[in-house]
Design an enzyme around this catalytic site. Structure first.
Site, mmCIF file in Angstrom:
data_model
loop_
_atom_site.group_PDB
_atom_site.id
_atom_site.type_symbol
_atom_site.label_atom_id
_atom_site.label_comp_id
_atom_site.label_asym_id
_atom_site.label_seq_id
_atom_site.Cartn_x
_atom_site.Cartn_y
_atom_site.Cartn_z
ATOM 1 N N CYS A 25 -30.194 28.514 -4.065
ATOM 2 C CA CYS A 25 -29.264 27.377 -4.076
ATOM 3 C C CYS A 25 -27.866 27.923 -3.800
ATOM 4 O O CYS A 25 -27.707 29.087 -3.437
ATOM 5 C CB CYS A 25 -29.325 26.628 -5.409
ATOM 6 S SG CYS A 25 -28.866 27.649 -6.827
ATOM 7 N N THR A 26 -26.844 27.117 -3.988
ATOM 8 C CA THR A 26 -25.478 27.518 -3.632
ATOM 9 C C THR A 26 -24.978 28.720 -4.428
ATOM 10 O O THR A 26 -24.544 29.721 -3.863
ATOM 11 C CB THR A 26 -24.503 26.346 -3.826
ATOM 12 O OG1 THR A 26 -25.000 25.201 -3.153
ATOM 13 C CG2 THR A 26 -23.122 26.697 -3.289
#
Length: 328
Positions: free
Chosen positions: A177-178
């Protein structure tokens, strides 16, 4: 303005006194002119903030003074302008909302994979690579061969797992994810469902872009970020995307040329979803934003609050002057 440090941070750790932590943390942010939002919950802390180098260092020092947060995970990038308008600390049930109470990364989660080792893992044909972010984030960039779960929010991810993954069939699962928080919680979910080999990218995409050279990178496109930069490129600099202020979807310069796009009101993503009443409200907001800009003020954030208070004081002073004049 000098270069602004943008700092994304999180840590899963039991914070039984998280409610009492809120005000002192907010006071520290305000004192150091750090803007952005931090979330506190019993399961930990999460958020992205921005400020000068000194301001961010002071905030991190404050957080690390708590033994529970001494090794808080954080990633930094830089921007020429402040990407946030306000300083906020919010109390939440979860620091990233999955919606399943019994999933606790503090008790069990997958194996961290350092950015330098990530390419080898995801190049393994036995590895199922899953992007745990939302649809609109994935549209502008992801890792080569990553699976898009087509979720609108993180709460939908458990359903995707139930309908598409099988611990007997998918022996090796890697997620990202980020900044690392969603994929870490995702690994806790999969471990609870009986998956054995579960991995997640330590520090998320942002750390990967920071540490892995472009020529060796398996990242494709840009990385969506939750601030006014909208997206960053491989150099962690502001990318080529803007944002529709109506629906918050990322848009390109070509998207702005489409007939559905009206600045501050709609884009091709939301044109058919926004009501006429909403469009009228957005149009008024855009008008006020333009007026504030012409006067050299921000339409939102602490600066806007100060301007509103100043205008209120002027009106009260004018009323008081008029009242005294009438009494003479």
């Amino acid at each position: 303005m000098s270069q602004i440090v943008v700092c994304a941070m999180y840590k899963f750790v039991t914070l039984e006194d998280f409610e009492a932590m809120r005000q002192p943390l907010l006071d520290t942010m305000i004192k150091n002119n750090v803007k952005g939002t931090l979330l506190l919950a019993n399961e930990g802390i999460n958020g992205t903030v921005a400020g000068t180098r000194e301001s961010i260092d002071n905030l991190l020092a404050y957080l690390k003074a708590d033994p529970r947060l001494v090794d808080i995970d954080y990633k930094e990038s830089y921007h020429q302008e402040m990407p946030f308008y306000r300083s906020k600390v919010k109390l939440k049930k979860e620091i990233v909302t999955l919606g399943i109470d019994e999933i606790d990364p503090n008790k069990i989660c997958g194996k961290y994979v350092e950015p330098k080792d990530w390419n080898d893992l995801i190049s393994d044909p036995e590895t199922v690579l899953i992007d745990t972010r939302n649809e609109y984030e994935i549209e502008i960039g992801t890792f080569k061969n990553a699976i898009n779960p087509h979720t609108e929010n993180f709460r939908e991810f458990p359903q995707y797992v139930d309908e598409n993954l099988d611990p007997k069939k998918h022996k090796k699962v890697a997620m990202f994810c980020t900044g690392g928080i969603r994929c870490e919680k995702s690994t806790a979910l999969l471990k609870a469902k009986g998956f054995d080999e579960v991995y997640h990218l330590k520090g998320g995409i942002l750390k990967y872009l920071e540490e892995v050279p472009k020529e060796k990178s398996m990242w494709q496109g840009e990385c969506f970020v939750f601030d006014s930069r909208v997206a960053v490129n491989h150099d962690l600099e502001k990318g080529n995307y803007d944002q529709c202020f109506a629906c918050r979807m990322p848009i390109t310069e070509d998207d702005k040329k489409r007939p559905e796009y009206v600045k501050g009101i709609s884009c091709h993503h939301c044109y058919d979803k926004v009501t006429e009443k909403q469009k009228a409200r957005f149009a008024e907001r855009e008008k006020q934003s333009q007026l504030a800009a012409e006067k050299g003020f921000s339409h939102v954030g602490d600066e806007a609050k100060k301007l509103a208070q100043l205008n209120k004081q002027k009106k009260q002073q004018a009323k008081e002057a008029a009242r005294k004049k009438a009494q003479q």
